[in-house]
Design a protein around this motif. Structure first.
Motif, PDB file in Angstrom:
ATOM      1  N   THR A   1      21.220  -9.210  -9.079  1.00 33.32           N
ATOM      2  CA  THR A   1      21.150  -7.760  -9.270  1.00 33.32           C
ATOM      3  C   THR A   1      19.713  -7.262  -9.316  1.00 33.32           C
ATOM      4  N   ALA A   2      18.826  -8.012  -9.974  1.00 31.69           N
ATOM      5  CA  ALA A   2      17.430  -7.597 -10.092  1.00 31.69           C
ATOM      6  C   ALA A   2      16.753  -7.534  -8.728  1.00 31.69           C
ATOM      7  N   LEU A   3      17.034  -8.496  -7.857  1.00 36.49           N
ATOM      8  CA  LEU A   3      16.423  -8.494  -6.529  1.00 36.49           C
ATOM      9  C   LEU A   3      16.954  -7.343  -5.679  1.00 36.49           C
ATOM     10  N   LYS A   4      18.245  -7.080  -5.798  1.00 34.88           N
ATOM     11  CA  LYS A   4      18.809  -5.926  -5.078  1.00 34.88           C
ATOM     12  C   LYS A   4      18.139  -4.634  -5.549  1.00 34.88           C
ATOM     13  N   ASN A   5      17.983  -4.508  -6.857  1.00 36.22           N
ATOM     14  CA  ASN A   5      17.375  -3.296  -7.405  1.00 36.22           C
ATOM     15  C   ASN A   5      15.914  -3.155  -6.996  1.00 36.22           C
ATOM     16  N   ALA A   6      15.264  -4.287  -6.747  1.00 32.08           N
ATOM     17  CA  ALA A   6      13.853  -4.250  -6.344  1.00 32.08           C
ATOM     18  C   ALA A   6      13.678  -3.794  -4.899  1.00 32.08           C
TER      19      ALA A   6
ATOM     20  N   GLU B   1       0.814  -1.210   0.000  1.00 29.74           N
ATOM     21  CA  GLU B   1       0.000   0.000   0.000  1.00 29.74           C
ATOM     22  C   GLU B   1       0.853   1.268   0.000  1.00 29.74           C
ATOM     23  N   ASP B   2       2.099   1.151   0.540  1.00 33.74           N
ATOM     24  CA  ASP B   2       2.978   2.327   0.571  1.00 33.74           C
ATOM     25  C   ASP B   2       3.739   2.525  -0.733  1.00 33.74           C
ATOM     26  N   GLY B   3       3.442   1.695  -1.740  1.00 38.03           N
ATOM     27  CA  GLY B   3       4.078   1.850  -3.035  1.00 38.03           C
ATOM     28  C   GLY B   3       5.392   1.118  -3.178  1.00 38.03           C
ATOM     29  N   GLN B   4       5.847   0.447  -2.112  1.00 36.52           N
ATOM     30  CA  GLN B   4       7.096  -0.298  -2.166  1.00 36.52           C
ATOM     31  C   GLN B   4       6.823  -1.754  -2.558  1.00 36.52           C
ATOM     32  N   TRP B   5       7.841  -2.384  -3.107  1.00 34.74           N
ATOM     33  CA  TRP B   5       7.790  -3.805  -3.458  1.00 34.74           C
ATOM     34  C   TRP B   5       7.387  -4.626  -2.232  1.00 34.74           C
ATOM     35  N   LEU B   6       6.634  -5.674  -2.434  1.00 36.28           N
ATOM     36  CA  LEU B   6       6.106  -6.478  -1.340  1.00 36.28           C
ATOM     37  C   LEU B   6       7.204  -6.960  -0.389  1.00 36.28           C
ATOM     38  N   PHE B   7       8.394  -7.248  -0.945  1.00 32.60           N
ATOM     39  CA  PHE B   7       9.477  -7.781  -0.118  1.00 32.60           C
ATOM     40  C   PHE B   7      10.601  -6.764   0.098  1.00 32.60           C
ATOM     41  N   ASP B   8      10.259  -5.488  -0.042  1.00 30.49           N
ATOM     42  CA  ASP B   8      11.244  -4.442   0.188  1.00 30.49           C
ATOM     43  C   ASP B   8      11.783  -4.539   1.620  1.00 30.49           C
ATOM     44  N   GLY B   9      13.115  -4.543   1.751  1.00 26.42           N
ATOM     45  CA  GLY B   9      13.733  -4.610   3.067  1.00 26.42           C
ATOM     46  C   GLY B   9      13.887  -6.007   3.628  1.00 26.42           C
ATOM     47  N   TYR B  10      13.414  -7.026   2.912  1.00 24.78           N
ATOM     48  CA  TYR B  10      13.587  -8.410   3.380  1.00 24.78           C
ATOM     49  C   TYR B  10      15.000  -8.897   3.059  1.00 24.78           C
ATOM     50  N   ARG B  11      15.586  -9.624   4.000  1.00 25.27           N
ATOM     51  CA  ARG B  11      16.854 -10.296   3.749  1.00 25.27           C
ATOM     52  C   ARG B  11      16.567 -11.554   2.924  1.00 25.27           C
ATOM     53  N   LEU B  12      17.344 -11.750   1.897  1.00 29.87           N
ATOM     54  CA  LEU B  12      17.160 -12.942   1.072  1.00 29.87           C
ATOM     55  C   LEU B  12      18.442 -13.248   0.308  1.00 29.87           C
TER      56      LEU B  12
END
Length: 339
Positions: free
Chosen positions: A290-295, A255-266
């Motif tokens: 790289t794509a996941l980092k950019n997300a 809802e805040d406009g960020q990716w669903l997993f923004d800030g998750y360690r993976l």
């Protein structure tokens, strides 16, 4: 009994950076081991592909060097730990792991023991030879025969040990492929696209194995987005392995406009590892790492390439590479309470 959505790519080709096409699919080891673990633990495993088409085993993933028997892998790991005072400083590339005959160390040590060597002496001799082969990019068999480290073994017996490992690995690859071919869900998977949100909510978890296929049909897929949102909304475990975390790129925004997993360690298959693979050397248009980092992911890779590494952050479970297969599957079973 947990109900696990076993999401497998049905892609058969991937586009390269130069516009060419390359055969791809799922990796057999990463598909069969978790499936068997989940079934043995009593879970209901439902095989899904994005479009209901049968998944395709990547021929590259059936190469024998991806199917070394576990006793040989374990012995090789004990050998490589002797290469440096600090294990974290040891770097074993895919080339060194697969093209120098180093994993034949156990079979060579067994032959040395028949010549009167103690287990400690046999391990020390093959470790010394393997370290030279590793540092000088030479065949282990050549180092033993040419550098006086044969321990009395004839050259033909040394080469027979390497050939024996190759034959055992080819057989294991064939056995794993046969197991997968015999699984009804791999012959006739359910179609993710045909499942309603209500049906998706009946799953207790999702698991996605790797191979380069997920980069093709899981990374930008609205039905994968639906599955992720439905499971994430109820904090159900979302697990993926190697290139499987590409499916997370399909996740919608919060809802805040960020990716669903923004800030998750993976974690996932790293750029360093990718550059050593056949498709990586041919040139890929993008890398999952790289794509996941950019997300917005907080990337957490292992101390070195090709070692087992699993990251659990809240309901998200990710494994780095093929060596992480069993640990990733076990982490999911623990999360659903069936270990």
């Amino acid at each position: 009994m947990a109900r696990i959505a076993y999401l497998v790519s049905s892609a058969k080709e991937i586009e390269l950076a130069d516009g060419g096409r390359h055969t791809t699919g799922y990796f057999a080891e990463e598909a069969v081991k978790p499936y068997e673990r989940f079934v043995d633990a009593g879970a209901e495993v439902v095989v899904l592909t994005p479009d209901g088409e049968p998944p395709f085993a990547d021929p590259y993933g059936l190469e024998p060097f991806f199917h070394y028997p576990e006793p040989d892998q374990d012995f090789f790991a004990s050998v490589t730990r002797t290469f440096h005072r600090d294990p974290d400083d040891i770097r074993i590339t895919l080339h060194q792991n697969t093209e120098l005959g180093l994993v034949a160390a156990r079979r060579l040590a067994e032959r040395l023991k028949t010549r009167g060597f103690s287990p400690v002496e046999a391990h020390a001799l093959v470790s010394k030879a393997a370290r030279i082969a590793w540092r000088e990019d030479r065949q282990l068999a050549d180092v033993m025969t040419d550098d006086g480290l044969d321990g009395g073994l004839p050259a033909e017996e040394i080469r027979a040990a390497v050939a024996e490992l190759d034959a055992a690995s080819r057989q294991l690859a064939a056995d794993r492929k046969a197991k997968l071919d015999a699984i009804p869900g791999f012959r006739q998977p359910a179609s993710l696209a045909d499942l309603s949100d209500e049906q998706l909510a009946e799953f207790d978890a999702v698991f996605a194995p790797g191979g380069h296929g997920p980069m093709v049909d899981l990374s930008d897929n609205p039905d994968v987005a639906r599955l992720l949102k439905v499971l994430h909304d109820k904090q159900a475990p979302i697990a993926s392995l190697c290139h499987g975390p590409a499916l997370l790129l399909s996740a919608p925004e919060r809802e805040d406009g960020q990716w669903l997993f923004d800030g998750y360690r993976l974690t996932c298959f790293t750029d360093e590892e990718e550059d050593q693979t056949e498709p990586g050397k041919l040139g890929l248009p993008w890398y999952v790492d790289t794509a996941l980092k950019n997300a917005g992911a907080v990337f957490d890779d292992g101390p070195s390439a090709w070692v087992s590494h699993v990251v659990v952050d809240r309901n998200l479970i990710t494994g780095q590479n093929p060596a992480s297969t069993e640990a990733t599957a076990d982490a999911l079973l623990k999360a659903v309470g069936q270990r």
